[in-house]
Write an enzyme that holds these catalytic residues in place. Structure first.
Site, PDB file in Angstrom:
ATOM      1  N   TYR A  56       0.834  -1.204   0.000  1.00  0.00           N
ATOM      2  CA  TYR A  56       0.000   0.000   0.000  1.00  0.00           C
ATOM      3  C   TYR A  56       0.871   1.257   0.000  1.00  0.00           C
ATOM      4  O   TYR A  56       1.554   1.555   0.987  1.00  0.00           O
ATOM      5  CB  TYR A  56      -0.945   0.009   1.209  1.00  0.00           C
ATOM      6  CG  TYR A  56      -1.912  -1.163   1.233  1.00  0.00           C
ATOM      7  CD1 TYR A  56      -2.341  -1.763   0.053  1.00  0.00           C
ATOM      8  CD2 TYR A  56      -2.385  -1.679   2.434  1.00  0.00           C
ATOM      9  CE1 TYR A  56      -3.216  -2.839   0.066  1.00  0.00           C
ATOM     10  CE2 TYR A  56      -3.265  -2.759   2.454  1.00  0.00           C
ATOM     11  CZ  TYR A  56      -3.672  -3.330   1.262  1.00  0.00           C
ATOM     12  OH  TYR A  56      -4.531  -4.396   1.275  1.00  0.00           O
ATOM     13  N   HIS A 122      -0.023 -11.875   0.325  1.00  0.00           N
ATOM     14  CA  HIS A 122      -0.841 -10.857  -0.338  1.00  0.00           C
ATOM     15  C   HIS A 122      -1.169 -11.220  -1.795  1.00  0.00           C
ATOM     16  O   HIS A 122      -0.300 -11.267  -2.646  1.00  0.00           O
ATOM     17  CB  HIS A 122      -0.086  -9.518  -0.294  1.00  0.00           C
ATOM     18  CG  HIS A 122      -0.969  -8.332  -0.501  1.00  0.00           C
ATOM     19  ND1 HIS A 122      -0.594  -7.057  -0.181  1.00  0.00           N
ATOM     20  CD2 HIS A 122      -2.233  -8.218  -0.984  1.00  0.00           C
ATOM     21  CE1 HIS A 122      -1.571  -6.218  -0.462  1.00  0.00           C
ATOM     22  NE2 HIS A 122      -2.580  -6.906  -0.967  1.00  0.00           N
TER      23      HIS A 122
HETATM   24  P1  NAD Z   1     -13.580  -0.004   0.975  1.00  0.00           P
HETATM   25  O1  NAD Z   1     -14.790  -0.715   0.513  1.00  0.00           O
HETATM   26  O2  NAD Z   1     -13.308   0.066   2.411  1.00  0.00           O
HETATM   27  O3  NAD Z   1     -13.682   1.430   0.321  1.00  0.00           O
HETATM   28  C1  NAD Z   1     -12.791   2.451   0.542  1.00  0.00           C
HETATM   29  C2  NAD Z   1     -13.350   3.698  -0.131  1.00  0.00           C
HETATM   30  O4  NAD Z   1     -14.573   4.041   0.525  1.00  0.00           O
HETATM   31  C3  NAD Z   1     -12.431   4.885   0.003  1.00  0.00           C
HETATM   32  O5  NAD Z   1     -12.517   5.641  -1.194  1.00  0.00           O
HETATM   33  C4  NAD Z   1     -13.039   5.668   1.160  1.00  0.00           C
HETATM   34  O6  NAD Z   1     -12.776   7.051   1.081  1.00  0.00           O
HETATM   35  C5  NAD Z   1     -14.500   5.381   0.969  1.00  0.00           C
HETATM   36  N1  NAD Z   1     -15.279   5.509   2.203  1.00  0.00           N
HETATM   37  C6  NAD Z   1     -15.072   4.903   3.405  1.00  0.00           C
HETATM   38  N2  NAD Z   1     -15.979   5.316   4.297  1.00  0.00           N
HETATM   39  C7  NAD Z   1     -16.787   6.202   3.653  1.00  0.00           C
HETATM   40  C8  NAD Z   1     -17.914   6.978   4.033  1.00  0.00           C
HETATM   41  N3  NAD Z   1     -18.412   6.943   5.255  1.00  0.00           N
HETATM   42  N4  NAD Z   1     -18.496   7.766   3.105  1.00  0.00           N
HETATM   43  C9  NAD Z   1     -18.009   7.833   1.836  1.00  0.00           C
HETATM   44  N5  NAD Z   1     -16.941   7.120   1.415  1.00  0.00           N
HETATM   45  C10 NAD Z   1     -16.342   6.318   2.319  1.00  0.00           C
HETATM   46  O7  NAD Z   1     -12.353  -0.622   0.190  1.00  0.00           O
HETATM   47  P2  NAD Z   1     -10.842  -0.831   0.544  1.00  0.00           P
HETATM   48  O8  NAD Z   1     -10.219   0.360   1.175  1.00  0.00           O
HETATM   49  O9  NAD Z   1     -10.277  -1.382  -0.708  1.00  0.00           O
HETATM   50  O10 NAD Z   1     -10.862  -2.035   1.577  1.00  0.00           O
HETATM   51  C11 NAD Z   1     -10.720  -1.864   2.951  1.00  0.00           C
HETATM   52  C12 NAD Z   1      -9.462  -2.519   3.441  1.00  0.00           C
HETATM   53  O11 NAD Z   1      -9.509  -3.938   3.192  1.00  0.00           O
HETATM   54  C13 NAD Z   1      -8.174  -2.047   2.759  1.00  0.00           C
HETATM   55  O12 NAD Z   1      -7.717  -0.827   3.279  1.00  0.00           O
HETATM   56  C14 NAD Z   1      -7.267  -3.208   3.065  1.00  0.00           C
HETATM   57  O13 NAD Z   1      -6.812  -3.108   4.390  1.00  0.00           O
HETATM   58  C15 NAD Z   1      -8.205  -4.402   2.939  1.00  0.00           C
HETATM   59  N6  NAD Z   1      -8.134  -4.995   1.588  1.00  0.00           N
HETATM   60  C16 NAD Z   1      -7.230  -5.973   1.366  1.00  0.00           C
HETATM   61  C17 NAD Z   1      -7.096  -6.522   0.103  1.00  0.00           C
HETATM   62  C18 NAD Z   1      -6.097  -7.604  -0.119  1.00  0.00           C
HETATM   63  O14 NAD Z   1      -5.458  -8.061   0.800  1.00  0.00           O
HETATM   64  N7  NAD Z   1      -5.912  -8.076  -1.338  1.00  0.00           N
HETATM   65  C19 NAD Z   1      -7.867  -6.051  -0.952  1.00  0.00           C
HETATM   66  C20 NAD Z   1      -8.804  -5.059  -0.691  1.00  0.00           C
HETATM   67  C21 NAD Z   1      -8.941  -4.543   0.587  1.00  0.00           C
END
Ligand code: NAD
Length: 316
Positions: A56, A122
């Site tokens: 990240y 990952h």
């Molecule tokens: P997410 O579904 O959490 O979406 C993040 C997006 O939603 C961002 O643009 C954020 O600004 C927005 N958001 C969050 N809260 C909001 C609100 N209240 N109102 C409006 N917008 C809002 O997707 P993500 O960040 O991809 O996933 C969360 C976490 O999961 C990642 O940070 C990571 O830690 C993990 N993850 C891991 C993998 C992997 O290991 N391959 C892949 C995806 C996600």
């Protein structure tokens, strides 16, 4: 805040976890001090699971997170971080035992901790699963025996690669994303296998990486035009009902009892506070069903990811 046990690990993790990828500027440029404030907001609200990766922001997220955690009592949080992926290209993956050990050492320094609670490979679908099963996972098992990590598992997108790994190795948990959300709940197909082996589930991206938000998906998002259009209609429907789509997306994901924690990423303390409030409110089940039906009528909620032999079949 509610807590659930992560499979057989004994770790009691918060049902809402903090996804630290935005600290690396994955969605947009982020002011580190605001990112740090968001981490503190999360901890103060009882969130005790923080997920990160060296990938990240190409180590930036771990570095900012390390600054945020400085001086915070270690028993207040569980850290999940990852190894094996260091960039977007196929050549940026390395799941050799040597690189995994080195990666753990580097992450510990950046995060400023002595031990990682949950250590994950990952995005396994991008590499040959023979390496995962015969080199990388045995390495994680040894790191656990050495007391350097407390639990281990894998992350990825296709259900097919999870299924193969679960059959082949006794892992503690998986981190899945975009497979249990309003637009696609296909993770349910894997749940009996996970439950039978008591493998813990961490579910990332309840908004499907921004697709189910008012702002919509970022340009790099893998959703095709039809899925984006469907999400736009879903957002509009919610707006007509006076509901923020992110609220219902989050409530929908958090309520599943087999999902120990749902990770939401944000580097905005106000959004985090909204998310915290929303998970305490009841889900509008009728609207959630309506939205799920809208997406179910739309083929293409799943996209290809990784090597062809590891990827799920995708509807034409
Ligand atoms: P997410 O579904 O959490 O979406 C993040 C997006 O939603 C961002 O643009 C954020 O600004 C927005 N958001 C969050 N809260 C909001 C609100 N209240 N109102 C409006 N917008 C809002 O997707 P993500 O960040 O991809 O996933 C969360 C976490 O999961 C990642 O940070 C990571 O830690 C993990 N993850 C891991 C993998 C992997 O290991 N391959 C892949 C995806 C996600």
């Amino acid at each position: 805040m509610q807590y659930r046990t992560l499979g057989k690990t004994g770790l009691e993790i918060s049902t809402l976890g903090y996804g630290a990828s935005p600290l690396g500027g994955v969605f947009r440029d982020v002011d580190a001090s605001i990112g740090i404030r968001t981490v503190h907001t999360a901890l103060d609200a009882g969130i005790n699971l923080i997920d990160c990766s060296p990938y990240y922001g190409l180590t930036r997220a771990e570095t900012v997170l390390g600054k945020a955690l400085k001086g915070i009592e270690r028993e207040r949080y569980f850290i999940s971080t990852k190894a094996g992926r260091y960039g977007a290209q196929p050549s940026d993956f390395d799941m050799s035992a040597k690189r995994i050990r080195q990666s753990l050492d580097e992450s510990l320094v950046r995060l400023g901790v002595d031990e990682v609670d949950i250590f994950l490979l990952h995005d396994i679908e991008f590499v040959d699963l023979d390496i995962v099963l015969h080199e990388a996972l045995p390495c994680l098992e040894r790191l656990k025996a050495e007391g350097r990590i407390r639990a281990f598992g894998v992350t990825g997108y296709p259900l097919r690669s999870f299924a193969q790994v679960i059959e082949g190795f006794d892992i503690d948990c998986i981190l899945t994303y975009c497979r249990y959300a309003l637009h696609d709940r296909s993770l349910e197909r894997l749940m009996p296998q996970l439950e039978a082996r008591n493998i813990g589930i961490i579910n990332g991206s309840p908004t499907c990486m921004g697709l189910l938000t008012e702002r919509g998906a970022p340009d790099w998002h893998p959703a095709d035009a039809a899925l984006r259009e469907c999400a736009r209609r879903a957002t509009e429907l919610c707006r007509e009902r006076g509901v923020d789509i992110t609220r219902i997306a989050l409530q929908f994901a958090v309520q599943h009892p087999l999902i120990a924690s749902t990770l939401v990423g944000t580097a905005n303390p106000d959004n985090l506070l909204k998310n915290l409030q929303w998970i305490d409110e009841p889900l509008d089940q009728a609207l959630a069903t309506e939205l799920s039906a809208l997406f179910a009528a739309q083929p293409g909620a799943v996209w290809p990811s990784g090597l062809p032999q590891n990827s799920d079949e995708v509807a034409a």
